[in-house]
Design a protein around this motif. Structure first.
Motif, PDB file in Angstrom:
ATOM      1  N   VAL A 108      -4.391   9.178 -27.223  1.00  0.00           N
ATOM      2  CA  VAL A 108      -3.709   9.279 -25.813  1.00  0.00           C
ATOM      3  C   VAL A 108      -2.095   9.655 -25.177  1.00  0.00           C
ATOM      4  O   VAL A 108      -1.271   9.059 -26.482  1.00  0.00           O
ATOM      5  CB  VAL A 108      -4.026   7.246 -25.049  1.00  0.00           C
ATOM      6  N   PRO A 109      -1.692   9.433 -24.085  1.00  0.00           N
ATOM      7  CA  PRO A 109      -0.523   9.821 -23.714  1.00  0.00           C
ATOM      8  C   PRO A 109       0.309   9.193 -24.106  1.00  0.00           C
ATOM      9  O   PRO A 109       0.278   7.668 -24.053  1.00  0.00           O
ATOM     10  CB  PRO A 109      -0.079  10.560 -22.770  1.00  0.00           C
ATOM     11  N   LEU A 110       1.543   9.051 -24.301  1.00  0.00           N
ATOM     12  CA  LEU A 110       3.019   7.788 -24.689  1.00  0.00           C
ATOM     13  C   LEU A 110       2.872   7.192 -22.989  1.00  0.00           C
ATOM     14  O   LEU A 110       3.154   8.741 -21.910  1.00  0.00           O
ATOM     15  CB  LEU A 110       3.942   8.378 -24.859  1.00  0.00           C
ATOM     16  N   ARG A 111       3.458   6.183 -22.438  1.00  0.00           N
ATOM     17  CA  ARG A 111       3.671   6.412 -20.943  1.00  0.00           C
ATOM     18  C   ARG A 111       4.670   5.455 -21.176  1.00  0.00           C
ATOM     19  O   ARG A 111       5.239   4.305 -21.768  1.00  0.00           O
ATOM     20  CB  ARG A 111       2.755   5.045 -20.821  1.00  0.00           C
ATOM     21  N   ILE A 112       5.700   5.876 -20.636  1.00  0.00           N
ATOM     22  CA  ILE A 112       7.336   5.511 -19.883  1.00  0.00           C
ATOM     23  C   ILE A 112       7.020   4.910 -18.669  1.00  0.00           C
ATOM     24  O   ILE A 112       6.922   5.181 -18.157  1.00  0.00           O
ATOM     25  CB  ILE A 112       7.879   6.363 -20.659  1.00  0.00           C
ATOM     26  N   PRO A 113       7.228   3.661 -18.440  1.00  0.00           N
ATOM     27  CA  PRO A 113       7.151   2.901 -17.140  1.00  0.00           C
ATOM     28  C   PRO A 113       8.798   3.775 -16.929  1.00  0.00           C
ATOM     29  O   PRO A 113      10.042   4.019 -17.355  1.00  0.00           O
ATOM     30  CB  PRO A 113       7.754   1.506 -17.692  1.00  0.00           C
ATOM     31  N   TYR A 114       8.282   4.296 -15.154  1.00  0.00           N
ATOM     32  CA  TYR A 114       9.700   4.700 -14.705  1.00  0.00           C
ATOM     33  C   TYR A 114      10.675   3.958 -14.713  1.00  0.00           C
ATOM     34  O   TYR A 114      11.966   4.586 -14.811  1.00  0.00           O
ATOM     35  CB  TYR A 114       9.194   5.250 -13.372  1.00  0.00           C
ATOM     36  N   GLY A 115      10.939   2.174 -15.155  1.00  0.00           N
ATOM     37  CA  GLY A 115      11.755   1.390 -14.815  1.00  0.00           C
ATOM     38  C   GLY A 115      12.672   1.961 -15.861  1.00  0.00           C
ATOM     39  O   GLY A 115      14.146   1.570 -16.274  1.00  0.00           O
ATOM     40  N   GLY A 143       0.617  -1.442   0.431  1.00  0.00           N
ATOM     41  CA  GLY A 143      -0.102   0.148   0.081  1.00  0.00           C
ATOM     42  C   GLY A 143       0.600   1.711   0.046  1.00  0.00           C
ATOM     43  O   GLY A 143      -0.043   1.849   0.190  1.00  0.00           O
ATOM     44  N   VAL A 144       1.871   1.008  -0.612  1.00  0.00           N
ATOM     45  CA  VAL A 144       3.322   2.263  -0.385  1.00  0.00           C
ATOM     46  C   VAL A 144       2.887   2.875  -1.632  1.00  0.00           C
ATOM     47  O   VAL A 144       3.570   1.920  -2.438  1.00  0.00           O
ATOM     48  CB  VAL A 144       4.614   1.491   0.090  1.00  0.00           C
ATOM     49  N   PRO A 145       3.296   4.008  -1.976  1.00  0.00           N
ATOM     50  CA  PRO A 145       2.980   4.601  -3.176  1.00  0.00           C
ATOM     51  C   PRO A 145       4.276   4.736  -4.298  1.00  0.00           C
ATOM     52  O   PRO A 145       5.030   4.826  -3.185  1.00  0.00           O
ATOM     53  CB  PRO A 145       2.057   6.255  -2.693  1.00  0.00           C
ATOM     54  N   TYR A 146       3.990   4.079  -5.269  1.00  0.00           N
ATOM     55  CA  TYR A 146       5.688   4.598  -5.783  1.00  0.00           C
ATOM     56  C   TYR A 146       5.169   5.158  -7.352  1.00  0.00           C
ATOM     57  O   TYR A 146       4.190   5.118  -7.833  1.00  0.00           O
ATOM     58  CB  TYR A 146       6.207   3.193  -6.238  1.00  0.00           C
ATOM     59  N   LEU A 147       5.948   6.042  -8.273  1.00  0.00           N
ATOM     60  CA  LEU A 147       6.463   6.848  -9.205  1.00  0.00           C
ATOM     61  C   LEU A 147       6.163   4.913 -10.567  1.00  0.00           C
ATOM     62  O   LEU A 147       7.247   4.556 -10.139  1.00  0.00           O
ATOM     63  CB  LEU A 147       7.397   7.439  -9.434  1.00  0.00           C
ATOM     64  N   ARG A 148       5.014   5.254 -10.836  1.00  0.00           N
ATOM     65  CA  ARG A 148       4.936   3.807 -12.330  1.00  0.00           C
ATOM     66  C   ARG A 148       5.721   4.119 -13.151  1.00  0.00           C
ATOM     67  O   ARG A 148       6.321   4.064 -14.141  1.00  0.00           O
ATOM     68  CB  ARG A 148       3.422   3.479 -11.797  1.00  0.00           C
ATOM     69  N   THR A 149       4.994   5.327 -13.702  1.00  0.00           N
ATOM     70  CA  THR A 149       4.913   5.943 -15.409  1.00  0.00           C
ATOM     71  C   THR A 149       4.780   7.064 -15.749  1.00  0.00           C
ATOM     72  O   THR A 149       4.722   8.172 -14.333  1.00  0.00           O
ATOM     73  CB  THR A 149       3.802   5.672 -15.759  1.00  0.00           C
ATOM     74  N   LEU A 150       5.665   7.681 -16.454  1.00  0.00           N
ATOM     75  CA  LEU A 150       5.704   9.035 -16.758  1.00  0.00           C
ATOM     76  C   LEU A 150       4.712   9.396 -18.251  1.00  0.00           C
ATOM     77  O   LEU A 150       4.929   8.332 -19.343  1.00  0.00           O
ATOM     78  CB  LEU A 150       6.935   9.409 -17.110  1.00  0.00           C
ATOM     79  N   LEU A 151       4.536  10.541 -18.030  1.00  0.00           N
ATOM     80  CA  LEU A 151       3.554  10.517 -19.120  1.00  0.00           C
ATOM     81  C   LEU A 151       3.995  11.517 -20.305  1.00  0.00           C
ATOM     82  O   LEU A 151       3.976  12.509 -19.424  1.00  0.00           O
ATOM     83  CB  LEU A 151       1.835  10.920 -19.415  1.00  0.00           C
ATOM     84  N   THR A 152       3.720  11.418 -21.575  1.00  0.00           N
ATOM     85  CA  THR A 152       4.049  12.479 -22.338  1.00  0.00           C
ATOM     86  C   THR A 152       3.593  13.138 -23.468  1.00  0.00           C
ATOM     87  O   THR A 152       2.639  11.668 -24.526  1.00  0.00           O
ATOM     88  CB  THR A 152       5.414  12.326 -22.676  1.00  0.00           C
ATOM     89  N   GLY A 153       3.341  13.398 -23.774  1.00  0.00           N
ATOM     90  CA  GLY A 153       1.717  13.955 -25.452  1.00  0.00           C
ATOM     91  C   GLY A 153       0.939  15.127 -24.977  1.00  0.00           C
ATOM     92  O   GLY A 153       0.752  15.379 -23.793  1.00  0.00           O
ATOM     93  N   PRO A 154       0.824  15.338 -26.061  1.00  0.00           N
ATOM     94  CA  PRO A 154      -0.597  16.175 -26.090  1.00  0.00           C
ATOM     95  C   PRO A 154      -1.846  16.665 -25.319  1.00  0.00           C
ATOM     96  O   PRO A 154      -2.118  17.216 -24.282  1.00  0.00           O
ATOM     97  CB  PRO A 154      -0.823  16.406 -27.379  1.00  0.00           C
TER      98      PRO A 154
END
Lengths: 126, 408
Positions: free
Chosen positions: A76-83, A36-47
């Motif tokens: 839909v925005p481009l999704r880049i996994p933070y990994g 239940g600990v939040p973590y940064l999953r994805t970066l979103l890019t695009g209009p």
């Protein structure tokens, strides 16, 4: 690695492993892990993502303009996994090459219908 | 010689910024109406643009990030978008004026009306942007713009009263034109000297030239030679107008009158050199403004930009370039007076100035960016004072413009 999302990630340039410019970090997405600990999953890019963050009428106009270039809406925005992020300094450096990510539909459309048709489009000016 | 070539980016940035078409006429007008009374404004502007271009160039060299990247990061997506819209409008309208300037220079030589030259100028500018390598472009137009030095030479040739010229440069005087008009010209002249597109172009040019931390000395040299050279050329335009036009009671409304002092000194040859110089500086300024508009948009959205990659790989960037040049041509073909238009633009751009210069000052102090290459104490003090001046100009711009009906 400690990172302040709003100061060091949002609105930074995304750069691929060869130095190609991929986009900006227009938004980020968090998720909860097993404990239940939040973590940064994805970066979103695009209009799509940018329009939501700008908000208001201007944000909607931005998305509508970009959507003129795509067939499947909403955009839909481009999704880049933070990994995939290698390091963060004045830019956000990815571990992969830009070709391994889907090309922006607007870029694709303009390349095919406008810029690619002008003689000399394939040659770098330098 | 290699050193001199390193300075051409600064020269082209400066020439495009403050000896472009708007200034050829504005400097001529300032000289004809107020003599040298605005010298201090020009000097202050040159110091300001040097300080901030040095910071922007250093950031570009160390991190590879150009000015609009910083604007987006520090102002956030929304405010930066506002700045982008304002900067884009100002820059494209200036581009239109520069295309008009190229056409007017061609009219001066050929006698063919400038409107016919407008599409030719637009096509030529676009072709250079499409094909020419960045360093070649920078050198050709940076160096050709130096032909304006003919104005300074003319000063020596003409029976100039240097003592009187010097006295009028340190005496702040409204010349019987009213202080409102004096301050209007001061704000417009200052805004043109620190036009945001100069730092967009200079920093992006540094990235195009692949500056690294090893090139910091070259970058600084380019700033400290390029911008003062531009300032010197602008000053010599004001001075020739002061010496020749002011005593005769002439006012300046077109390029032919700006060239008048040089024609008086050197005749036909002078006219030819002046026309070449006008052509070079307006063409260079058109390239600079066109590229700056596209750089700003691409850096805001994070698109691939620049002349290093093929246009195919930077399709959105090249689309903005193409559309901007087309918009410029269309705007001119409405027969609007391009020079009058730049006067309005200078006032609008003055309002938006702090939105560009504040982020540069903030990032130039950010150690996560620059490590130990952040601003020193003196540069920060200078930068802060200059930012106050910039804010003051931004606040004063609209009231002064309205109060004096654009400097009447």
């Amino acid at each position: 690695m400690r990172i302040q999302v709003s100061r060091q990630l949002l609105d930074r340039q995304l750069v691929d492993v060869d130095g190609r410019l991929v986009g900006k970090v227009d938004d980020v997405e968090f998720a909860l892990d097993a404990d239940g600990v939040p973590y940064l999953r994805t970066l979103l890019t695009g209009p799509g993502a940018l329009g939501l963050r700008v908000g208001g009428r201007i944000g909607r106009m931005l998305v509508l303009t970009a959507e003129r270039f795509v067939t499947d809406r909403p955009m839909v925005p481009l999704r880049i996994p933070y990994g995939l992020v290698d390091r963060v300094d004045s830019a956000v450096w990815l571990r992969i090459r830009a070709e391994q990510l889907p090309t922006s539909p607007v870029e694709e459309w303009l390349r095919r219908h406008l810029i690619g048709r002008i003689p000399g489009a394939g040659r770098a000016g330098g | 010689m290699k050193k001199l070539l390193a300075a051409t980016l600064g020269i082209l940035s400066a020439v495009g910024g403050f000896v472009d078409i708007g200034d050829l006429v504005a400097a001529g007008q300032a000289g004809a109406r107020f003599g040298m009374a605005h010298t201090w404004v020009l000097l202050l502007g040159v110091v300001a643009i040097c300080a901030y271009a040095e910071m922007a160039g250093r950031i570009a060299a160390v991190t590879g990030r150009a000015v609009f990247d910083l604007v987006r990061e520090r102002l956030g997506a929304r405010m930066a978008l506002l700045n982008l819209v304002a900067s884009y409008l100002v820059t494209v309208i200036t581009l239109a004026a520069e295309l008009g300037g190229v056409a007017l220079a061609l009219q001066l030589v050929s006698g063919v009306p400038y409107l016919i030259w407008v599409p030719v100028a637009g096509a030529a500018v676009w072709l250079v942007l499409w094909r020419m390598r960045f360093p070649v472009m920078e050198r050709v137009f940076g160096l050709a713009g130096l032909a304006l030095v003919v104005f300074a030479v003319a000063l020596f040739w003409l029976p100039t009263d240097w003592a009187e010229l010097g006295r009028s440069a340190v005496r702040i005087d409204d010349g019987g034109q009213g202080w409102g008009a004096y301050w209007f010209v001061a704000v417009a002249l200052f805004a043109s000297t620190v036009s945001p597109y100069e730092v967009f172009f200079f920093s992006s040019g540094g990235v195009e030239e692949r500056w690294s931390a090893a090139d910091l000395a070259d970058a600084r040299f380019s700033v400290l030679v390029g911008f003062p050279v531009g300032g010197f050329l602008a000053l010599s335009l004001i001075a020739t107008a002061t010496v020749v036009l002011r005593p005769a009671g002439l006012t300046v409304s077109d390029l032919g009158q700006v060239a008048h002092p040089v024609v008086l000194a050197f005749g036909g040859v002078g006219l030819a050199i002046a026309a070449l110089a006008f052509f070079a500086v307006t063409f260079g300024a058109a390239l600079e403004t066109g590229l700056s508009a596209a750089y700003a948009a691409a850096q805001y959205f994070g698109w691939q930009w620049g002349k290093r990659v093929s246009p195919r790989e930077a399709a959105r960037f090249h689309t903005v370039l193409l559309v901007s040049v087309l918009l410029g041509v269309l705007l001119l073909l409405t027969t609007i007076d391009p020079v009058a238009l730049t006067e309005y633009m200078l006032i609008i751009s003055a309002v938006a100035l702090p939105l560009t210069y504040l982020p540069i000052l903030v990032v130039a102090n950010d150690r996560t960016y620059l490590g130990d290459r952040v601003n020193g104490r003196w540069l920060n003090a200078l930068g802060a004072v200059l930012l106050l001046v910039i804010v003051a100009a931004a606040i004063a711009a609209i009231p002064v413009a309205i109060g004096t009906r654009m400097g009447q």
